[in-house]
Design a protein around this motif. Structure first.
Motif, PDB file in Angstrom:
ATOM      1  N   ASN A  42      15.196 -54.262  25.732  1.00 15.23           N
ATOM      2  CA  ASN A  42      14.214 -53.288  25.270  1.00 15.23           C
ATOM      3  C   ASN A  42      12.837 -53.945  25.206  1.00 15.23           C
ATOM      4  OD1 ASN A  42      16.277 -51.444  24.972  1.00 15.23           O
ATOM      5  ND2 ASN A  42      16.500 -51.775  22.769  1.00 15.23           N
ATOM      6  N   ARG A  43      11.808 -53.112  25.261  1.00 17.69           N
ATOM      7  CA  ARG A  43      10.441 -53.622  25.208  1.00 17.69           C
ATOM      8  C   ARG A  43       9.706 -52.983  24.037  1.00 17.69           C
ATOM      9  NH1 ARG A  43       8.601 -53.317  31.613  1.00 17.69           N
ATOM     10  NH2 ARG A  43      10.228 -54.721  32.434  1.00 17.69           N
ATOM     11  N   ARG A  80       5.815 -52.811  22.012  1.00 16.73           N
ATOM     12  CA  ARG A  80       4.383 -53.106  22.000  1.00 16.73           C
ATOM     13  C   ARG A  80       3.794 -52.638  20.676  1.00 16.73           C
ATOM     14  NH1 ARG A  80       5.308 -51.549  27.310  1.00 16.73           N
ATOM     15  NH2 ARG A  80       5.038 -49.351  26.770  1.00 16.73           N
ATOM     16  N   PRO A 132       2.308 -56.477  24.071  1.00 13.55           N
ATOM     17  CA  PRO A 132       3.765 -56.652  24.074  1.00 13.55           C
ATOM     18  C   PRO A 132       4.199 -57.760  23.123  1.00 13.55           C
ATOM     19  CG  PRO A 132       2.807 -57.587  26.064  1.00 13.55           C
ATOM     20  CD  PRO A 132       1.688 -56.886  25.351  1.00 13.55           C
ATOM     21  N   THR A 139       6.951 -60.673  22.140  1.00 13.05           N
ATOM     22  CA  THR A 139       7.843 -61.557  22.886  1.00 13.05           C
ATOM     23  C   THR A 139       9.295 -61.148  22.701  1.00 13.05           C
ATOM     24  OG1 THR A 139       6.279 -63.378  22.574  1.00 13.05           O
ATOM     25  CG2 THR A 139       8.514 -63.951  23.263  1.00 13.05           C
ATOM     26  N   PRO A 196      11.763 -58.096  20.690  1.00 10.20           N
ATOM     27  CA  PRO A 196      11.719 -56.824  19.963  1.00 10.20           C
ATOM     28  C   PRO A 196      11.858 -56.979  18.458  1.00 10.20           C
ATOM     29  CG  PRO A 196      13.038 -56.581  21.947  1.00 10.20           C
ATOM     30  CD  PRO A 196      12.709 -58.049  21.826  1.00 10.20           C
ATOM     31  N   GLU A 233      10.419 -49.112  24.023  1.00 13.63           N
ATOM     32  CA  GLU A 233      11.049 -48.644  25.260  1.00 13.63           C
ATOM     33  C   GLU A 233      12.516 -49.051  25.210  1.00 13.63           C
ATOM     34  OE1 GLU A 233      10.728 -50.368  29.603  1.00 13.63           O
ATOM     35  OE2 GLU A 233       8.900 -49.227  29.126  1.00 13.63           O
TER      36      GLU A 233
END
Length: 233
Positions: free
Chosen positions: A93-94, A96, A101, A103, A105, A86
């Motif tokens: 930013n995220r 997964r 998820p 911790t 990126p 994301e």
């Protein structure tokens, strides 16, 4: 490893794109400006968390949107991986992996492997040294993901040191009292990067020479690869 499925949302020109892929070559056909390179860029982003065309994330988000999403299903041996990134300009930013998820990126680096050839690669020979250092550092992180932290820390320390030097011109008193501390951190981190670059160049040199010889043919001069530094080696 191969890319089995790619989905992008609000990425560049794409509001939504959903592609099912199979092992082997895939050819994207379309008129100029239809977004073919944008899809390639999205795949590359999964491998490097960066674009080969721009240095910031903001241009990757479609005009009018606040975030972009790149999602890919990959098959490695018998293992299935779902990777989701994301992209949030101005915010963290995220990432997964298999819905879990991460911790940070940068923990994704090294999981997705890609090799990209693009017109922008000409900057390696035509551009300034910063372009070549960036290429080497991207390759270093792909080969040794832990160096992503070293690279990030080096950039952070360099910015803070430069900010200190700028403010010292306007400040009174002993504004440069901590300069030696920043210099020490910069030297330590820079030394790690320099050592890794030298090893990488040494590893690449025979491949560059052999590849050039296969193109240039018999009797041609042998290509050489080296690293020049302002720091005495």
């Amino acid at each position: 490893m191969y890319l089995r499925h790619l989905q992008v949302g609000q990425f560049r020109s794409w509001e939504l794109a959903d592609l099912a892929l199979t092992p082997g070559p895939t050819v994207l056909v379309g008129r100029n400006g239809q977004g073919k390179t944008n899809l390639v860029e999205a795949v590359g982003y999964l491998a490097t968390l960066g674009s080969h065309r721009v240095s910031a994330d903001a241009p990757l988000v479609r005009h009018g949107a606040t975030q972009a999403v790149v999602r890919a299903a990959l098959r490695k041996d018998e293992r299935e991986l779902l990777v989701e990134v994301e992209i949030n300009p101005g915010r963290a930013n995220r990432v997964r992996v298999n819905r879990a998820p991460l911790t940070r990126p940068r923990e994704l680096l090294g999981l997705v492997k890609t090799v990209l050839f693009a017109p922008e690669d000409l900057a390696l020979v035509r551009g300034d040294p910063a372009e070549r250092r960036r290429f080497l550092d991207d390759l270093l992180v792909s080969r040794t993901p832990r160096l992503a932290g070293v690279r990030s820390d080096y950039d952070r320390v360099l910015k803070q040191r430069n900010a200190l030097l700028k403010t010292a011109k306007l400040a009174r008193g002993n504004a440069l009292a901590t300069l030696d501390v920043w210099d020490g951190h910069l030297t330590e981190l820079g030394g790690q990067l320099l050592e890794a670059r030298l090893r990488l160049v040494a590893d690449l040199a025979p491949y560059v020479a052999d590849s050039y010889a296969s193109v240039a043919g018999p009797g041609a001069d042998r290509a050489a690869l080296g690293y020049s530094s302002t720091v005495p080696l």
